[in-house]
Write an enzyme that holds these catalytic residues in place. Structure first.
Site, mmCIF file in Angstrom:
data_model
loop_
_atom_site.group_PDB
_atom_site.id
_atom_site.type_symbol
_atom_site.label_atom_id
_atom_site.label_comp_id
_atom_site.label_asym_id
_atom_site.label_seq_id
_atom_site.Cartn_x
_atom_site.Cartn_y
_atom_site.Cartn_z
ATOM 1 N N ARG A 104 0.852 -1.167 0.000
ATOM 2 C CA ARG A 104 0.000 0.000 0.000
ATOM 3 C C ARG A 104 0.891 1.222 0.000
ATOM 4 N NH1 ARG A 104 -4.443 1.350 4.579
ATOM 5 N NH2 ARG A 104 -2.566 1.728 5.784
ATOM 6 N N THR A 108 -0.589 7.586 -1.073
ATOM 7 C CA THR A 108 -1.904 7.541 -1.730
ATOM 8 C C THR A 108 -2.813 6.471 -1.127
ATOM 9 O OG1 THR A 108 -1.182 5.872 -3.314
ATOM 10 C CG2 THR A 108 -0.794 8.172 -3.914
ATOM 11 N N ASP A 200 0.566 -2.287 12.526
ATOM 12 C CA ASP A 200 1.006 -2.753 11.208
ATOM 13 C C ASP A 200 1.260 -4.257 11.273
ATOM 14 O OD1 ASP A 200 2.793 -3.515 9.017
ATOM 15 O OD2 ASP A 200 2.802 -1.383 8.561
ATOM 16 N N ASP A 203 4.712 -5.590 9.917
ATOM 17 C CA ASP A 203 5.825 -5.254 10.809
ATOM 18 C C ASP A 203 5.789 -6.081 12.087
ATOM 19 O OD1 ASP A 203 6.962 -3.434 9.119
ATOM 20 O OD2 ASP A 203 6.106 -1.665 10.094
HETATM 21 C C1 PRP Z 1 -1.298 -4.011 4.780
HETATM 22 C C2 PRP Z 1 -2.193 -5.204 4.992
HETATM 23 C C3 PRP Z 1 -3.067 -5.167 3.774
HETATM 24 C C4 PRP Z 1 -3.243 -3.696 3.550
HETATM 25 C C5 PRP Z 1 -4.577 -3.281 4.049
HETATM 26 O O1 PRP Z 1 -0.288 -4.306 3.913
HETATM 27 O O2 PRP Z 1 -1.516 -6.419 5.152
HETATM 28 O O3 PRP Z 1 -2.510 -5.811 2.650
HETATM 29 O O4 PRP Z 1 -2.207 -3.035 4.278
HETATM 30 O O5 PRP Z 1 -4.832 -1.961 3.765
HETATM 31 P P1 PRP Z 1 -5.973 -1.489 2.742
HETATM 32 O O6 PRP Z 1 -7.211 -2.273 3.084
HETATM 33 O O7 PRP Z 1 -6.126 -0.037 3.064
HETATM 34 O O8 PRP Z 1 -5.495 -1.714 1.357
HETATM 35 P P2 PRP Z 1 0.949 -3.306 3.648
HETATM 36 O O9 PRP Z 1 0.670 -2.444 2.472
HETATM 37 O O10 PRP Z 1 1.286 -2.608 4.929
HETATM 38 O O11 PRP Z 1 2.091 -4.299 3.179
HETATM 39 P P3 PRP Z 1 2.904 -5.415 3.984
HETATM 40 O O12 PRP Z 1 1.959 -6.556 4.276
HETATM 41 O O13 PRP Z 1 3.967 -5.795 3.026
HETATM 42 O O14 PRP Z 1 3.442 -4.803 5.257
HETATM 43 N N1 URA Z 2 -2.328 -2.318 7.290
HETATM 44 C C1 URA Z 2 -1.968 -2.740 8.524
HETATM 45 O O1 URA Z 2 -1.024 -3.527 8.670
HETATM 46 N N2 URA Z 2 -2.661 -2.274 9.567
HETATM 47 C C2 URA Z 2 -3.693 -1.441 9.458
HETATM 48 O O2 URA Z 2 -4.303 -1.071 10.466
HETATM 49 C C3 URA Z 2 -4.064 -1.018 8.170
HETATM 50 C C4 URA Z 2 -3.364 -1.482 7.099
#
Ligand code: PRP
Ligand code: URA
Length: 209
Positions: A104, A108, A200, A203
């Site tokens: 994400r 944006t 997160d 993380d």
């Molecule tokens: C997080 C999570 C989802 C997304 C959710 O991923 O695991 O994929 O955000 O957010 P949304 O519903 O607003 O799209 P992230 O982009 O943080 O990537 P990661 O899993 O690699 O940390």
């Molecule tokens: N992605 C995450 O990991 N946590 C949130 O709360 C939203 C998006």
């Protein structure tokens, strides 16, 4: 309209409490996410079709059921979806596993696809898209778009925690997709994080920051 299933079994609620807590470290967080995924797998597979069979017990012939032929495809969204896969595989060891790489954009909040590899014959499988967080819903909608573009027709979405906006976005973009979550939270903050959520997920699972 796809149905929203909130799987609030006491064991799931109990474990989710410790997943949410900021005092929970990486090792325990990872373990608890696996355990909740395993419990959720029980409910998400409730409608799998069964077929009749017979086996010989030490005492006689038993007329029984086994799950019908077609295997499932689990499709975790990288990275955080990976944290739920082993828990589900513990219940469904024959499932095939595909991967969708999305992140994400922090400015944006739009999802960016960087990888997609799915099992063969995806059109014949029940596909479960897996991501712990359903926040704005952008990533889930993009992941479901990606599996459908590659032929999937029977898709479910499995998440740990959802925001109401994310649920609505998936339901309007993909009304054929049932959504399974452990909790629906209050909403999103200015950074698109679920409140109260769990922070997160990627993380916390992988110890990055
Ligand atoms: C997080 C999570 C989802 C997304 C959710 O991923 O695991 O994929 O955000 O957010 P949304 O519903 O607003 O799209 P992230 O982009 O943080 O990537 P990661 O899993 O690699 O940390
Ligand atoms: N992605 C995450 O990991 N946590 C949130 O709360 C939203 C998006």
């Amino acid at each position: 309209m796809g149905r929203l299933h909130v799987l609030d079994h006491p064991l799931i609620q109990h474990k989710l409490t410790y997943i949410r807590s900021k005092e929970t470290g990486t090792k325990e967080f990872r373990q608890l996410v696996q355990e909740v995924a395993m419990l959720m797998a029980y409910e998400i597979t409730r409608d799998l079709p069964l077929t009749d069979t017979t086996v010989e017990t030490p005492v006689g012939l038993a007329h029984c059921k086994v799950i019908e032929g077609k295997t499932l495809a689990l499709v975790p969204v990288l990275r955080a979806g990976l944290g739920m896969v082993d828990g589900i595989l513990a219940m469904i060891p024959n499932a095939k596993v595909g991967h969708i790489g999305l992140y994400r954009d922090p400015e944006t909040l739009q999802p960016v696809e960087y990888y997609c590899k799915l099992p063969p014959n995806v059109e014949e499988r029940d596909v479960i898209v897996i991501d712990p967080m359903l926040a704005t819903g952008g990533s889930a909608v993009a992941a479901i778009d990606a599996v459908k573009e590659r032929g999937a027709t029977a898709v479910k979405l499995m998440c740990l925690v959802a925001a109401p906006a994310g649920v609505q976005r998936v339901q309007s973009a993909h009304p054929d997709v049932d959504i399974y979550v452990a909790a629906v939270d209050d909403g999103l903050n200015d950074h698109g994080y679920i409140v109260p959520g769990l922070g997160d997920a990627g993380d916390r699972l992988f110890g990055t920051r």
